[in-house]
Design a protein around this motif. Structure first.
Motif, PDB file in Angstrom:
ATOM      1  N   VAL A   1      85.717   3.989  63.896  1.00 16.55           N
ATOM      2  CA  VAL A   1      84.503   3.414  64.247  1.00 16.55           C
ATOM      3  C   VAL A   1      83.623   2.857  63.025  1.00 16.55           C
ATOM      4  CG1 VAL A   1      82.158   3.272  65.424  1.00 16.55           C
ATOM      5  CG2 VAL A   1      85.146   3.781  66.553  1.00 16.55           C
ATOM      6  N   TYR A   2      82.721   3.264  62.430  1.00 10.39           N
ATOM      7  CA  TYR A   2      82.470   3.747  61.048  1.00 10.39           C
ATOM      8  C   TYR A   2      82.703   2.732  60.255  1.00 10.39           C
ATOM      9  CZ  TYR A   2      81.231   4.172  56.425  1.00 10.39           C
ATOM     10  OH  TYR A   2      81.077   4.049  54.514  1.00 10.39           O
ATOM     11  N   THR A   3      84.267   2.394  59.862  1.00  9.29           N
ATOM     12  CA  THR A   3      84.739   1.811  59.049  1.00  9.29           C
ATOM     13  C   THR A   3      84.499  -0.186  59.433  1.00  9.29           C
ATOM     14  OG1 THR A   3      86.715   3.208  58.268  1.00  9.29           O
ATOM     15  CG2 THR A   3      86.925   0.511  57.429  1.00  9.29           C
ATOM     16  N   THR A   4      84.893   0.034  60.628  1.00  7.71           N
ATOM     17  CA  THR A   4      84.790  -1.206  61.762  1.00  7.71           C
ATOM     18  C   THR A   4      83.113  -1.599  60.987  1.00  7.71           C
ATOM     19  OG1 THR A   4      86.740  -0.491  62.634  1.00  7.71           O
ATOM     20  CG2 THR A   4      85.093  -2.494  63.480  1.00  7.71           C
ATOM     21  N   ILE A   5      82.534  -0.828  61.941  1.00  8.51           N
ATOM     22  CA  ILE A   5      80.647  -1.171  61.533  1.00  8.51           C
ATOM     23  C   ILE A   5      80.170  -1.626  60.186  1.00  8.51           C
ATOM     24  CG2 ILE A   5      78.509  -0.244  61.835  1.00  8.51           C
ATOM     25  CD1 ILE A   5      79.145   1.660  64.506  1.00  8.51           C
ATOM     26  N   ALA A   6      80.832  -0.501  59.193  1.00  8.98           N
ATOM     27  CA  ALA A   6      80.468  -1.006  57.321  1.00  8.98           C
ATOM     28  C   ALA A   6      81.020  -2.235  57.407  1.00  8.98           C
ATOM     29  CB  ALA A   6      80.765   0.308  56.713  1.00  8.98           C
TER      30      ALA A   6
ATOM     31  N   ILE B   1      81.462  -4.794  59.510  1.00 12.14           N
ATOM     32  CA  ILE B   1      80.835  -6.059  59.854  1.00 12.14           C
ATOM     33  C   ILE B   1      79.609  -6.319  59.212  1.00 12.14           C
ATOM     34  CG2 ILE B   1      79.816  -6.462  62.096  1.00 12.14           C
ATOM     35  CD1 ILE B   1      81.970  -4.797  63.896  1.00 12.14           C
ATOM     36  N   PHE B   2      78.545  -4.934  58.798  1.00 17.37           N
ATOM     37  CA  PHE B   2      77.466  -5.308  58.221  1.00 17.37           C
ATOM     38  C   PHE B   2      77.266  -5.727  57.092  1.00 17.37           C
ATOM     39  CE2 PHE B   2      75.763  -2.092  61.723  1.00 17.37           C
ATOM     40  CZ  PHE B   2      74.848  -2.814  61.768  1.00 17.37           C
ATOM     41  N   GLU B   3      79.243  -5.280  56.549  1.00 17.40           N
ATOM     42  CA  GLU B   3      79.107  -6.098  55.107  1.00 17.40           C
ATOM     43  C   GLU B   3      79.287  -7.688  55.096  1.00 17.40           C
ATOM     44  OE1 GLU B   3      79.361  -5.603  50.467  1.00 17.40           O
ATOM     45  OE2 GLU B   3      78.911  -4.182  51.922  1.00 17.40           O
ATOM     46  N   ARG B   4      79.975  -8.194  56.032  1.00 16.18           N
ATOM     47  CA  ARG B   4      80.369  -8.985  55.954  1.00 16.18           C
ATOM     48  C   ARG B   4      80.519  -9.850  57.792  1.00 16.18           C
ATOM     49  NH1 ARG B   4      86.309  -8.756  53.081  1.00 16.18           N
ATOM     50  NH2 ARG B   4      86.010  -7.390  53.334  1.00 16.18           N
TER      51      ARG B   4
ATOM     52  N   GLN C   1      88.490 -16.178  53.864  1.00 12.96           N
ATOM     53  CA  GLN C   1      89.225 -15.538  55.049  1.00 12.96           C
ATOM     54  C   GLN C   1      89.509 -13.687  55.281  1.00 12.96           C
ATOM     55  OE1 GLN C   1      92.850 -18.420  56.723  1.00 12.96           O
ATOM     56  NE2 GLN C   1      92.344 -18.879  54.144  1.00 12.96           N
ATOM     57  N   GLY C   2      88.894 -13.713  54.335  1.00 13.11           N
ATOM     58  CA  GLY C   2      88.316 -12.226  54.202  1.00 13.11           C
ATOM     59  C   GLY C   2      88.321 -11.508  55.125  1.00 13.11           C
ATOM     60  N   SER C   3      86.631 -11.470  55.977  1.00 12.30           N
ATOM     61  CA  SER C   3      86.454 -11.033  56.306  1.00 12.30           C
ATOM     62  C   SER C   3      86.149 -11.077  57.704  1.00 12.30           C
ATOM     63  CB  SER C   3      84.660 -11.288  56.494  1.00 12.30           C
ATOM     64  OG  SER C   3      84.747 -12.815  56.878  1.00 12.30           O
ATOM     65  N   ALA C   4      87.086 -12.322  58.006  1.00 12.31           N
ATOM     66  CA  ALA C   4      87.808 -12.215  59.524  1.00 12.31           C
ATOM     67  C   ALA C   4      88.934 -11.644  59.965  1.00 12.31           C
ATOM     68  CB  ALA C   4      88.450 -13.551  60.005  1.00 12.31           C
ATOM     69  N   TYR C   5      89.781 -11.374  58.314  1.00 14.00           N
ATOM     70  CA  TYR C   5      91.453 -10.399  57.951  1.00 14.00           C
ATOM     71  C   TYR C   5      90.043  -9.109  58.707  1.00 14.00           C
ATOM     72  CZ  TYR C   5      96.097  -9.434  56.952  1.00 14.00           C
ATOM     73  OH  TYR C   5      97.472  -8.711  56.515  1.00 14.00           O
ATOM     74  N   ALA C   6      89.563  -8.607  57.847  1.00 19.18           N
ATOM     75  CA  ALA C   6      89.283  -7.104  57.448  1.00 19.18           C
ATOM     76  C   ALA C   6      89.251  -6.636  59.000  1.00 19.18           C
ATOM     77  CB  ALA C   6      89.012  -6.780  56.627  1.00 19.18           C
TER      78      ALA C   6
END
Length: 648
Positions: free
Chosen positions: A444-449, A451-454, A401-406
């Motif tokens: 924005v960078y943090t969000t995109i990174a 999403i690409f990671e998880r 669930q961690g990826s959806a949470y982040a």
């Protein structure tokens, strides 16, 4: 034949809808209703803090897994972004949306009509992802801490799912009791949890100070792995997005603003005391959490072997609990576990509070949820069922669930940073615009990174968005035949011309398209209606013109204005929809003048299916039959129902 409501059903309905009032939406509640549920800012901070502070239960372990020996440096990056990025952003959000709408409303105001509503639904989907996953992930992590305690009964092993469901049911039970109980529990849990963490920190730092070789070994390990300080900083910046869960809590901090007690002189338009309290809440919680994060990331990295953080290790997901057991004994360690389990269980309270504030402010007002969606208890039950489903789907797995949470957390913080940057730009605050824009770029960078990671986090969030959009539009269609009028009022001119018409015994309303408002048009329209409907020549008629302002709105106040065009009497009104507005005005005329009004239409040309779609989304279309259907549903007594006439 109507179904008979039993006393038990009646009592249950009254209990479920106890906090809902007729024609009441959150924006319209009386000042008395608003003040009776207020609390000091520090208590409300504890309600948001059960989410924010509870991340201490797992954040140091996440940082150690993501950054290794650089965990303290990566955490410093997180803290810097917290204090100089997220905190200023949300302090401004608190000032500009003091009712708790948050950045969602700030951004939606930039987009007109349906585009704004759709944007709100998308952001609500990400907010639901954040808040619902907060509830389920925290409960699942609490269950994991319970099972891993050395004193836990053997029967609890491999029962994460059922223990998590029990914790979720208990959380829902608290909110069925009320907000006051939830805030009281949050204050106690946060106080005990922070006190126990302070003890662990003091003891851990004492261990480090008494063995200087621990720090030396750590610095040597960093140098050996990464060489120069610049390389260390670069790696810390790269791994920072994996630590983003440490930013949770800011969105709920502004979402629960309506719970903060303001100054006696506060007004709904300028709640100065509430805004000040919210800013104190955000600053205090950020400072407390930042201090703990910096110290605990350093302490756990230095004191805990690296392998213990990995899956199967004793410190996996519970680094501070590991230190509590190791350095303070099993009794204190168990007390720490109990406190951690309790605050993780109740971490969902801030998310539940945020949902209970956001959903009634938007969906029922847009017609995208039933009217009972304004009441707390039915919503608690809905969110509880959703949480049960998510928990079952993920099998109470915290990591899954961690990826959806982040993703949910980062999208909301990114939207907030963009909102305040645009707000500063509109107000000509150039320095602040640049500062907030830089913060927005970082997020924005943090969000995109992330999403690409998880990428599975975005996939889950999209499912939430699609679910909310689908349910919302189905609800809007099902509710389309409601009156949709909050209140109907008449100005003096409208009352005067209606009183004149009522002297003849019947009030006859002729609907008119206001594209042509010349006297010749009114003369032709009157002649046609008198001929086709056989209206007596002596009886006056009143024209009614409805102008659609924003068809995306659902429930609106209706203010009827009167005017004369030569010898013709005209009622004018601005609204979101034509047939429902006409029906509401007819009923208001009946109630005010004690006579059943007549309304006269012409059939609408065109494909009936197309006209129906136009009614649903543009507010016009099949006006005559829809008006009649709205009246039929609003007034079941045919003797008291306004008369509808349609001419070809």
């Amino acid at each position: 034949m109507r179904a008979v409501t039993t006393p038990v059903e009646s009592r249950l309905r009254h209990w479920l809808l106890a906090d809902i009032h007729e024609h009441d939406i959150p924006m319209k509640r009386t000042e008395a209703e608003q003040t009776e549920k207020k609390h000091p800012w520090w208590k409300v901070m504890c309600l948001t803090g059960v989410d924010y502070f509870s991340t201490l239960g797992y954040q140091p372990g996440i940082a150690a897994l993501a950054a290794g020996v650089l965990s303290p440096l990566a955490t410093l990056v997180l803290v810097a972004l917290t204090l100089f990025g997220a905190l200023p952003v949300y302090r401004r959000v608190a000032r500009e949306s003091p009712r708790g709408e948050g950045s969602i409303a700030m951004l939606a105001n930039l987009l007109p009509k349906w585009s704004g509503k759709l944007f709100i639904l998308v952001l609500l989907g990400f907010a639901a992802t954040d808040f619902i996953i907060t509830i389920t992930l925290s409960a699942a992590d609490g269950a994991a801490h319970l099972i891993e305690n050395p004193f836990a009964p053997s029967a609890f092993q491999d029962q994460n799912l059922w223990i998590t469901l029990v914790l979720l049911a208990l959380l829902a039970a608290v909110f069925l009791r009320g907000f006051s109980e939830a805030i009281g529990i949050a204050v106690a849990l946060v106080g005990v949890f922070l006190a126990l963490n302070f003890v662990v920190v003091v003891v851990g730092m004492a261990k480090i100070l008494s063995a200087e070789s621990l720090v030396t070994d750590w610095t040597h390990a960093m140098t050996a792995e990464h060489g120069s300080p610049w390389a260390m900083l670069g790696v810390s910046l790269l791994v920072f997005p994996k630590l983003a869960l440490g930013l949770s809590g800011f969105e709920t901090g502004v979402a629960v603003m309506p719970q903060i007690k303001g100054d006696p002189g506060d007004t709904d338009e300028v709640p100065t005391g509430r805004i000040r309290g919210a800013r104190h809440l955000l600053l205090t919680s950020a400072l407390i959490m930042s201090g703990f994060l910096v110290v605990t990331s350093f302490m756990t990295t230095v004191l805990i072997p690296e392998d213990e953080f990995k899956a199967g290790g004793e410190a996996n997901g519970r680094a501070l609990a590991y230190l509590a057991h190791k350095h303070l004994g099993e009794i204190f360690g168990t007390a720490y576990d109990v406190s951690t389990i309790a605050i993780l269980w109740f971490a969902g309270a801030s998310a539940m509070a945020g949902l209970l504030n956001l959903v009634p402010r938007y969906l029922p007002r847009f017609g995208m949820a039933p009217e009972w969606g304004q009441a707390v208890r039915p919503l608690v039950l809905v969110f509880a069922v959703a949480s049960f489903g998510i928990t079952w789907y993920f099998d109470a797995d915290v990591d899954a669930q961690g990826s959806a949470y982040a993703t949910g957390v980062l999208v909301l913080i990114t939207s907030a940073s963009v909102a305040v940057a645009l707000s500063a730009a509109r107000k000509g605050e150039h320095a602040k615009t640049v500062g907030f824009a830089l913060v927005a770029v970082v997020f924005v960078y943090t969000t995109i990174a992330n999403i690409f990671e998880r990428p599975e986090g975005l996939q889950i969030a999209i499912l939430f968005v699609l679910a909310i959009v689908t349910v919302s539009f189905v609800s809007r269609i099902l509710r389309s035949f409601e009156l949709r009028a909050i209140e109907v009022t008449f100005d003096d001119a409208a009352l005067e011309l209606l009183e004149d018409a009522a002297e003849y015994g019947a009030i006859r309303i002729v609907t008119h398209d206001n594209e042509d408002v010349s006297e010749a048009e009114y003369r032709d329209k009157e002649a046609t209606q008198r001929r086709e409907s056989r209206l007596p020549g002596a009886e006056p008629i009143v024209f009614l013109e409805v102008t659609i302002v924003d068809a995306s709105e659902f429930s609106t106040d209706i203010h009827v204005r009167g005017r004369h065009q030569g010898e013709y009497r005209i009622l004018c009104v601005d609204s979101a929809v034509i047939p429902n507005t006409i029906a509401a005005i007819l009923l208001a005329i009946r109630d005010r003048f004690g006579t059943i009004p007549h309304v006269y239409f012409e059939w609408t040309e065109g494909n009936p299916v197309v006209n129906l779609l136009k009614f649903l989304f543009v507010g016009e279309g099949e006006v005559a039959p829809v008006t009649r259907e709205v009246l039929r549903r609003a007034e079941p007594d045919i003797e008291r129902r306004p008369h509808v006439h349609v001419d070809s």
